[in-house]
Each structure stands twice: as structure tokens, then as C-alpha cells.
Design a protein around this motif. Structure first.
Motif, PDB file in Angstrom:
ATOM      1  N   VAL A 235       0.735  -1.281   0.117  1.00 39.28           N
ATOM      2  CA  VAL A 235      -0.187  -0.161   0.060  1.00 39.28           C
ATOM      3  C   VAL A 235       0.569   1.046  -0.344  1.00 39.28           C
ATOM      4  O   VAL A 235       2.228   1.856   0.783  1.00 39.28           O
ATOM      5  N   ASP A 237       0.346   6.213  -0.358  1.00 39.97           N
ATOM      6  CA  ASP A 237      -1.042   6.366  -1.086  1.00 39.97           C
ATOM      7  C   ASP A 237      -1.602   7.304  -2.029  1.00 39.97           C
ATOM      8  O   ASP A 237      -0.662   6.931  -3.016  1.00 39.97           O
ATOM      9  N   GLU A 238      -1.582   8.079  -2.417  1.00 35.33           N
ATOM     10  CA  GLU A 238      -1.788   8.931  -3.789  1.00 35.33           C
ATOM     11  C   GLU A 238      -0.460   9.263  -4.305  1.00 35.33           C
ATOM     12  O   GLU A 238      -0.907   9.665  -4.917  1.00 35.33           O
ATOM     13  N   LYS A 245      -3.558   7.066   5.868  1.00 38.49           N
ATOM     14  CA  LYS A 245      -4.056   7.598   4.339  1.00 38.49           C
ATOM     15  C   LYS A 245      -4.044   6.464   3.798  1.00 38.49           C
ATOM     16  O   LYS A 245      -4.922   5.536   3.669  1.00 38.49           O
ATOM     17  N   CYS A 246      -3.278   4.980   4.127  1.00 41.42           N
ATOM     18  CA  CYS A 246      -3.162   4.232   3.778  1.00 41.42           C
ATOM     19  C   CYS A 246      -2.390   2.786   4.677  1.00 41.42           C
ATOM     20  O   CYS A 246      -3.096   1.577   4.407  1.00 41.42           O
TER      21      CYS A 246
END
Length: 417
Positions: A235, A237-238, A245-246
Motif C-alpha cells: 500500500v 497513498d496517492e 491514508k493507507c
């Protein structure tokens, strides 16, 4: 179960294996079927260039299978008799060999194709191998249970944990004594100058605050050296970073991992052996390797386990005697010590939490989340034939760094203490 060279024959069903991750040499698939003998294990399947296993006659394929089987048996002996004494038996995961058919391999290859990263597709699972390594699973595909908890695995690649001390560096390479290899390499990896703030010497400094801060830097630019798996999936995040967030309770995970890095003897042992194996560097070993090939001391064949055991025993004898006279070390010995050092720099450390709190859990203090399992993977010996490539890479990395940082005043030194 300890490491075993015995080849076992267990029925394998392609649909029971799911893609986890891969490196340069192997694809890792985990078992999710109902056979208790395979539950909790992963398969390491050797890769080859796309097309390399096609249109191979039966005699050539048979020779390849025999050679591959011997290589994997040697790798298991290497793990049991060299890696284990160095890092400690408790950190080397159980491993064994299992037979695999070309039909099984081809079907698994097809099944996982859509899950593989695009930058890895120049290679695929080699259908010529007749045996593969089963290793104890450290990345769980499914949640540990249904009570608001996850299975979380942290993968760390320690890389260079010390600054080199070898006296064989050329004057133009003296920067390597101030800046670690990882930090030097940032300017080759990121030509836009957007380099990572992470330094492995900070992570393994022994200072709790520096360790935690370095993990934050690692999370901001993880690349392939720092991976978090939540229920078997890697994982980010963006922004391509590791954050809340992840990862559920990232700050808690960072602090927990920092405590583990500080207290586990594995890391200090790896750091110590890197210092002890620092007698030679690639600049001095390349001519020794070339001379050993010219005189027939080494051949283009990779060394067997006997040569590795002899070289490791000689290294320990020299270390125990306190000898610092490098002139008495043979070309072959210097080459094998460099490859051993390179192998140990490139291992991965997996830290697995089976009961990590889900995001919905707000009172983490009431949970027993801190129980973990830790182990070392990716410790197969590197190939001697890579030495010319290592030399070119070393030279290019130093040159690229110096182009970006020509003045010593602008070169950020790495701190060991």
C-alpha cells in the motif's frame, strides 16, 4: 521446521496460489488452499527473460533443471551454514524444496499476469525449473480475524549500514568514505534531483529519535526498499508515500518498528558483519576477479557450496586471528568476500504483525498489537559474473553524485555515530 535440502513431492494446484510480490530473480506466490501441509507457506518461483524457456530441446532442458536444482540446494546450504551463523538461527525462516511441473508453472504464470507491475514484465516465471523453494509465509493475504484487526507486514532493505573503510578507494572516489552508497545512488535514481532524505545510517544509528525520524523519511520516498503490506497487499497513498491514508495507525506502526530496530540483535549483527567484510571494495576486487579468471583460479561457473564454506571459514580464521595484512589474501578469497558482503547488504527483513488494529479502533492501548514475527529473506548468494557490472555501477554512481555535488562543502556527510 529447519532448512531442508530434501526435495518433497506435494500435489500443487495452480489456482491455490496468489501473487504477493517479486524482485529481480523471483516471483513470490502465497498459498490459500486447504492443504494443511502448505498453509502458511509461500513459493519462490525463479524468473527468466521472456522467451528464454521457449523452444528448448529436451537434453538442454534436462541439463538446466539439474543445474537449477543444484543451485537451489546450494542456496539452502548457504543459508543454513553461512547466513544463519552470521545473523542467528532465530532470524532465518524455515525453507524446503518442492517439485513443480511445467504445467503448474505455466498456469500460475498466466493466473498472476494481471497482478504484476509493468516494470517487471520483461521477465516471467521460468517454466523449465523442476523445483522451487517453499518458505514460511511472512505476508498474509487475508485479515488475521474479523474483529477489526489486520495482518500487517513491514519489509525493510537495510542496504549499506556503515561507511566503507577500505583503503583501496581511488582518490576520486573518496566521497564514498563520507557519503553512504544509498545516498550517493539517489542522484542516479532521481535525475530530477528530487532525492530522498532517508539514510540507512540513521535507521541503524541505535538512537531511538533518529530511527523514528529516518522511518518518516523512508515513508516519504519508499521505492522498493520500504514496503508495507496490509492483508497481503502493498500500500501507498496517492502521493506514492506511506501514511495514515493507507496504513492504519501509521504513527503507532512507525514507533513500534523503531523500537524493534533498536532492540533486535539482527540489525546490529548485520551492521557488524558489514564492517568486518569491509577489507575490499569493488575497485580493488575487479582486477583480482579478472586475474583469477585469466589464471583459471575462478571460472565463469558460479562457485558451489564447498567454495563458499571454505571462503567463509577462512574469513572467520583471519578475523579471529586479528590479521590485517590484506596482501596475504588470495584473489579468489577477496572476490568471494566481496560477493558475501554484497549478498548481506541486499537482504530483506520482514516484520509481521498478525493483530494490527484497524482504523476503526481508537483505543489501541487496550490491544495486544505489538506481538510480531521477524525474519530475513533474499539471502541467496549473488553471482560472481555480476562483478564487472557492480564496478561500472559504482563508478557511474560516484560520477553522477559528483556532477550534482562537485564541492565538498555541498556534500551532506552521513553519520555513523
Amino acid at each position: 521446521m529447519p532448512i531442508s535440502k530434501e526435495l518433497v513431492d506435494i500435489p500443487l494446484v495452480p489456482g491455490d496460489w496468489d501473487y504477493i510480490e517479486e524482485g529481480i530473480e523471483n516471483v513470490i506466490v502465497s498459498y490459500h488452499g486447504n492443504d494443511p501441509e502448505l498453509q502458511g507457506w509461500v513459493l519462490r518461483l525463479t524468473k527468466c527473460d521472456v522467451g528464454a524457456d521457449a523452444d528448448v530441446d529436451s537434453h538442454e532442458a534436462s541439463l538446466f533443471r539439474d543445474k537449477e536444482l543444484q543451485r537451489k540446494q546450494d542456496a539452502l546450504e548457504f543459508a543454513a551454514n553461512i547466513v544463519s551463523p552470521i545473523v542467528g538461527d532465530e532470524y532465518v525462516l524455515p525453507q524446503r524444496l518442492v517439485t513443480v511441473s511445467s504445467e503448474f508453472l505455466l498456469q500460475v504464470r498466466k493466473n498472476i499476469e494481471s497482478r504484476r507491475p509493468k516494470n517487471r514484465l520483461a521477465k516471467y516465471i521460468d517454466s523449465r525449473q523442476s523445483a522451487s523453494m517453499l518458505t514460511r509465509e511472512m505476508i498474509s493475504r487475508t485479515p488475521a480475524n474479523d474483529k477489526g484487526r489486520h495482518s500487517v507486514t513491514v519489509e525493510l532493505k537495510p542496504k549499506c549500514m556503515t561507511l566503507p573503510r577500505s583503503e583501496f578507494s581511488a582518490p576520486e572516489s573518496s566521497v564514498k568514505h563520507r557519503v553512504c552508497w544509498y545516498c550517493l545512488n539517489q542522484y542516479t535514481l532521481h535525475k530530477d534531483g528530487n532525492v530522498s532524505k532517508f539514510c540507512p545510517l540513521e535507521l541503524f544509528s541505535g538512537d531511538r529519535d533518529r530511527i523514528a525520524r529516518s522511518l518518516d523519511h523512508f515513508a516519504q520516498s519508499p521505492y522498493n526498499n520500504f514496503v508495507i503490506f496490509v492483508d497481503g497487499r502493498s500500500v501507498v497513498d496517492e502521493q506514492g508515500e506511506i501514511s495514515d491514508k493507507c496504513v492504519p495507525h501509521w504513527d503507532l506502526l512507525r514507533d513500534t518498528v523503531a523500537d524493534i530496530v533498536q532492540k533486535e540483535e539482527l540489525f546490529s549483527r548485520l551492521q557488524l558483519i558489514q564492517r568486518e567484510l569491509d577489507s575490499f571494495n569493488i575497485e580493488s576486487v575487479l582486477p583480482k576477479y579478472q586475474h583469477a579468471l585469466e589464471t583459471g583460479v575462478l571460472t565463469t561457473e558460479e562457485p558451489g557450496i564447498g567454495a563458499w564454506l571454505e571462503a567463509y571459514a577462512e574469513f572467520r580464521r583471519r578475523l579471529d586471528s586479528g590479521s590485517i595484512d590484506k596482501s596475504m589474501v588470495s584473489d579468489c578469497q577477496a572476490v568471494l568476500e566481496l560477493i558475501l558482503a554484497t549478498t548481506l547488504r541486499d537482504v530483506s527483513v520482514l516484520i509481521k504483525f498478525d493483530n494490527w488494529p484497524a482504523r476503526s479502533v481508537t483505543d489501541t492501548g487496550s490491544l495486544d498489537y505489538s506481538q510480531y514475527t521477524i525474519g530475513v529473506v533474499d539471502h541467496d548468494p549473488k553471482k560472481l559474473s555480476n562483478i564487472p557490472k557492480y564496478h561500472r555501477l559504482d563508478r557511474d554512481i560516484v560520477a553522477t553524485y559528483l556532477r550534482h555535488n562537485p564541492d565538498e562543502a555541498d556534500q551532506r556527510p552521513c553519520r555513523e555515530e
